[in-house]
Design an enzyme around this catalytic site. Structure first.
Site, PDB file in Angstrom:
ATOM      1  N   ASP A  83     116.059  22.012 -16.873  1.00 34.17           N
ATOM      2  CA  ASP A  83     116.190  21.659 -18.162  1.00 34.17           C
ATOM      3  C   ASP A  83     116.647  20.024 -17.790  1.00 34.17           C
ATOM      4  OD1 ASP A  83     116.627  21.497 -21.097  1.00 34.17           O
ATOM      5  OD2 ASP A  83     118.808  21.302 -20.287  1.00 34.17           O
TER       6      ASP A  83
ATOM      7  N   GLU B 180     111.679  19.544 -16.617  1.00 32.80           N
ATOM      8  CA  GLU B 180     111.479  18.992 -17.931  1.00 32.80           C
ATOM      9  C   GLU B 180     111.979  17.511 -17.636  1.00 32.80           C
ATOM     10  OE1 GLU B 180     113.250  19.067 -22.693  1.00 32.80           O
ATOM     11  OE2 GLU B 180     114.437  19.788 -20.960  1.00 32.80           O
TER      12      GLU B 180
END
Length: 580
Positions: free
Chosen positions: A251, A284
């Site tokens: 993330d 990401e």
């Protein structure tokens, strides 16, 4: 380097290790027993071997005062504020081998475990997903967070799988069942911050954070510290080894700001999971750092592709969609041709973003029409099924599932769900008030929520009903959607996936406003062509003959010299040697 946490050595003892550079004394307190003092080690570590058995509960006592859960706890049966439990990571008897799917075969469904009813609830969905053509599920973060419900991005104990979803062995059973059906399992991991409630690292390991660097969540994690780097590397290896997870999605690595750590993490994972095993590593990364995809990571979520498609489908241009309001068709063409839209150009804030990406393989990019962020970050959590014309969404789905990029679905997409996916938490008292008001304040600059009365309609993240409303199951769906997904995924697996290795882009041209034509040379020499028109009017273009057509989402009676409104035509053009 010590292993963070408690690890059984045999049936009667475990090795405990805590990095606590600000502490003078550290005790292990097993329930019902006298404290056991750990021995100070070099570089701020405290460690020792303690008589104990699997299942016992314990806490750390810092300087005979502060009592905390183990930051590397493997299980928190009573939640984030309760004691940690000693887990035998070798007790589960695995029934199925790893699927060992190559990355290019991935068709990923992102799921929230809590919304679907815990590990057992997700397990009940697997056979249906396998029949549909899903080859991987990606579990939103599992690390222990405060309360019983949360997106997962407020985790504070990243080694402990969330207790309200089930036990560690129930998670293993979910992975095992998935593997038996040929489905790979990914986990979303958060290495850029800790949640706001239940994290006590500041009290005894202040060096875990770099106060000179700030992130949206406070002081940045300090990856200059070897013990800190090791904490997260060991966490990644835990998911891959103890739970047999097949891949990780990292993330928001743009908030880590330490590319050397990311490289070390990838290298350690590759070195320690060698052999025939396939391990997927996906980022990401708002910085669009193409160099990380050249050898260290398999792919990156392509927010650029999503954002351009969202503007074309909905005409929305507020918030981060402002970067795509002036030329979304050209930006989509660049995405399909080169991967990233932003490859060094200035964004809406005037800051350069991204690196050249045209040399990367198409499978280095994960394409999606929506995910937890793109739905849940909306004030009312609407899906595209409520925002876009159904025919246009059907056309975009054709692009998603038949392009050479790796497709990512969000749970409920394949059912045509019209249920919202909202932002939800389980905070209390002042923190709950702050989260609720902060959430509503985020949308004050949006036209639809510019006055306090409309902002009051934004659901309270802490209300149980907000969580319950986010389940995609139900009758509010678009008819025929599962059949569409099954048709497209059957075509993908049969005609496209086997030839994805070696695929090269042949470019993408703009046909008209909201219309593009993209071409790729597959590894077997065939040409894959996708003509997409998300506009309201037909577009003149010479389409390949019907015998080469895989999919036509529009009016099948339209002439081959035009592309119908809100349509997608996918063609597979044989090599010269295959042409009759």
């Amino acid at each position: 380097m010590h292993r963070h946490g408690a690890h059984l050595l045999d049936a009667t003892s475990a090795r405990f290790a805590l990095w606590a550079p600000d502490a003078r004394h550290v005790n292990v307190v097993l329930e019902g027993q006298a404290p056991f003092e750990l021995t100070p080690q070099e570089d701020g570590w405290f460690a020792g071997t303690v008589p104990c058995t699997a299942g016992q509960h314990y806490r750390y006592q810092i300087d005979n005062d502060l009592t905390v859960a183990d930051p590397a706890s493997r299980y928190q049966p009573g939640g984030v504020t309760g004691p940690s439990a000693i887990v035998d990571t070798q007790a589960y008897h695995w029934q199925h081998p790893y699927p060992n799917r190559p990355w290019h075969t991935a068709v990923i469904q992102e799921v929230h475990v809590g919304v679907l009813g815990g590990y057992r609830g997700v397990g009940e969905q697997l056979e249906r997903l396998a029949k549909l053509g899903i080859t991987a599920i990606e579990l939103m973060p599992l690390g222990q967070f405060p309360g019983n419900r949360n997106w997962g991005y407020d985790g504070v104990l990243p080694f402990a799988a969330q207790h309200s979803y089930g036990t560690p062995d129930e998670l293993r059973a979910l992975v095992d069942k998935a593997h038996g059906l040929g489905i790979s399992v990914m986990v979303d991991v958060v290495y850029n911050h800790f949640g706001p409630d239940g994290n006590f690292l500041h009290e005894y390991a202040g060096a875990f954070f770099n106060e000179a660097k700030k992130t949206p969540w406070g002081a940045a994690i300090d990856f200059r510290q070897p013990a800190v780097r090791e904490f997260f590397i060991q966490n990644a290896l835990m998911w891959l080894q103890d739970y047999r997870i097949d891949g990780l999605r990292l993330d928001a690595v743009h908030a880590i700001d330490s590319p050397d750590f990311l490289k070390e993490l990838a290298e350690r994972i590759r070195n320690e999971t060698q052999g025939d095993r396939q391990v997927w590593l996906v980022l990401e990364n708002e910085h669009n750092q193409a160099f990380l995809l050249e050898e260290h990571f398999d792919a990156q979520w392509n927010d650029d592709g999503h954002n351009a498609l969202h503007v074309l489908l909905t005409d929305e241009t507020e918030g981060y969609y402002a970067d795509y309001k002036d030329a979304p068709t050209q930006q989509l063409a660049r995405c399909l041709s080169e991967g990233f839209v932003f490859q060094g150009q200035a964004n809406r804030h005037g800051e350069p973003r991204g690196e050249p990406s045209g040399h990367l393989r198409p499978s280095a990019f994960v394409l999606f029409l929506q995910n937890h962020d793109q739905i849940g970050n909306r004030a009312l959590g609407e899906r595209l099924t409520r925002l876009a014309p159904p025919a246009a969404l059907r056309a975009a789905t054709g692009l998603l599932l038949l392009s050479p990029m790796i497709p990512l679905l969000f749970m409920g997409d394949e059912q045509g769900s019209r249920a919202p996916f909202l932002f939800f938490t389980d905070f209390h008292d002042e923190l709950a008030d702050a989260v609720r008001e902060g959430r509503r304040g985020e949308f004050a600059h949006f036209a639809a929520f510019s006055n306090p009365e409309t902002r009051e309609k934004i659901p309270d993240p802490n209300a149980l009903g907000t969580f319950q409303a986010s389940n995609p199951a139900g009758q509010d769906v678009i008819a025929g959607w599962p059949g569409l997904y099954q048709q497209l995924l059957e075509l993908r697996h049969r005609l496209i996936v086997p030839h994805l290795p070696g695929t090269l882009s042949l470019g993408c041209s703009v046909l008209a406003d909201k219309a593009v034509s993209a071409r790729w040379r597959l590894g077997n020499g065939q040409e894959l062509r996708i003509d997409l028109n998300l506009g309201k009017h037909p577009v003149a273009v010479e389409l390949p003959g019907p015998s080469m057509r895989l999919f036509d989402s529009g009016d099948t009676t339209h002439p081959d010299s035009s592309l119908a409104a809100h349509s997608c035509v996918v063609s597979l053009i044989p090599t010269a040697s295959e042409t009759p």
